[in-house]
Design a protein around this motif. Structure first.
Motif, mmCIF file in Angstrom:
data_model
loop_
_atom_site.group_PDB
_atom_site.id
_atom_site.type_symbol
_atom_site.label_atom_id
_atom_site.label_comp_id
_atom_site.label_asym_id
_atom_site.label_seq_id
_atom_site.Cartn_x
_atom_site.Cartn_y
_atom_site.Cartn_z
ATOM 1 N N PHE A 92 52.178 35.594 -15.574
ATOM 2 C CA PHE A 92 52.256 37.001 -15.991
ATOM 3 C C PHE A 92 52.452 37.879 -14.745
ATOM 4 O O PHE A 92 53.208 38.820 -14.745
ATOM 5 N N ARG A 93 51.709 37.520 -13.681
ATOM 6 C CA ARG A 93 51.738 38.305 -12.444
ATOM 7 C C ARG A 93 51.509 37.363 -11.266
ATOM 8 O O ARG A 93 50.631 36.504 -11.312
ATOM 9 N N ILE A 94 52.295 37.524 -10.201
ATOM 10 C CA ILE A 94 52.176 36.719 -8.996
ATOM 11 C C ILE A 94 51.858 37.657 -7.840
ATOM 12 O O ILE A 94 52.546 38.665 -7.648
ATOM 13 N N THR A 95 50.822 37.324 -7.077
ATOM 14 C CA THR A 95 50.462 38.127 -5.912
ATOM 15 C C THR A 95 50.628 37.280 -4.658
ATOM 16 O O THR A 95 50.074 36.189 -4.556
ATOM 17 N N ARG A 96 51.420 37.803 -3.728
ATOM 18 C CA ARG A 96 51.637 37.117 -2.454
ATOM 19 C C ARG A 96 50.433 37.349 -1.534
ATOM 20 O O ARG A 96 49.637 38.253 -1.772
#
Length: 120
Positions: A92-96
């Protein structure tokens, strides 16, 4: 009455859409929307990549490339919110690691690309 408080918190969280902040080891994944996993990217093919957290590996699906293209590199450390779906993890959401966020979709249910290219 105090015995009902934890259950009430779970029910309220479910209705308000709050996502869990605790990370789940890949080896313990179950089908729950809003699950958070973290790990290092082992390989990338299109919008799918293998994420390894030291307990196991899983394919993360970030949607079809015809809908949108993401740029993930092997060796990156990522945190992914999504849900386990049979054999892979739908993002749904990817955080680096630098804090940049890639939004794939708003949550569980039918993704915006369902039905093919003509539904975009």
């Amino acid at each position: 009455m105090q015995q009902w408080i934890p259950l009430l918190v779970v029910v309220i969280s479910s209705f308000t859409g709050l996502s869990a902040t605790a990370q789940t080891p890949i080896e313990q994944l179950r089908r729950n929307a809003g699950t958070t996993i973290s790990g290092t990217v082992q390989s990338v093919v299109g919008n799918e990549f293998i994420l390894d957290d030291g307990t196991g590996q899983i394919i993360v699906d970030a949607g079809p490339t015809w809908y949108h293209q993401i740029s993930i590199q092997q060796g990156e450390r990522l945190t992914v919110v999504g849900e386990y779906d049979d054999y892979d993890f739908d993002a749904f959401r990817i955080t680096r690691s630098n804090g940049d966020v890639i939004t794939i979709r708003n949550g569980s249910g039918r993704p915006p690309w369902a039905g093919g290219r003509d539904r975009r």
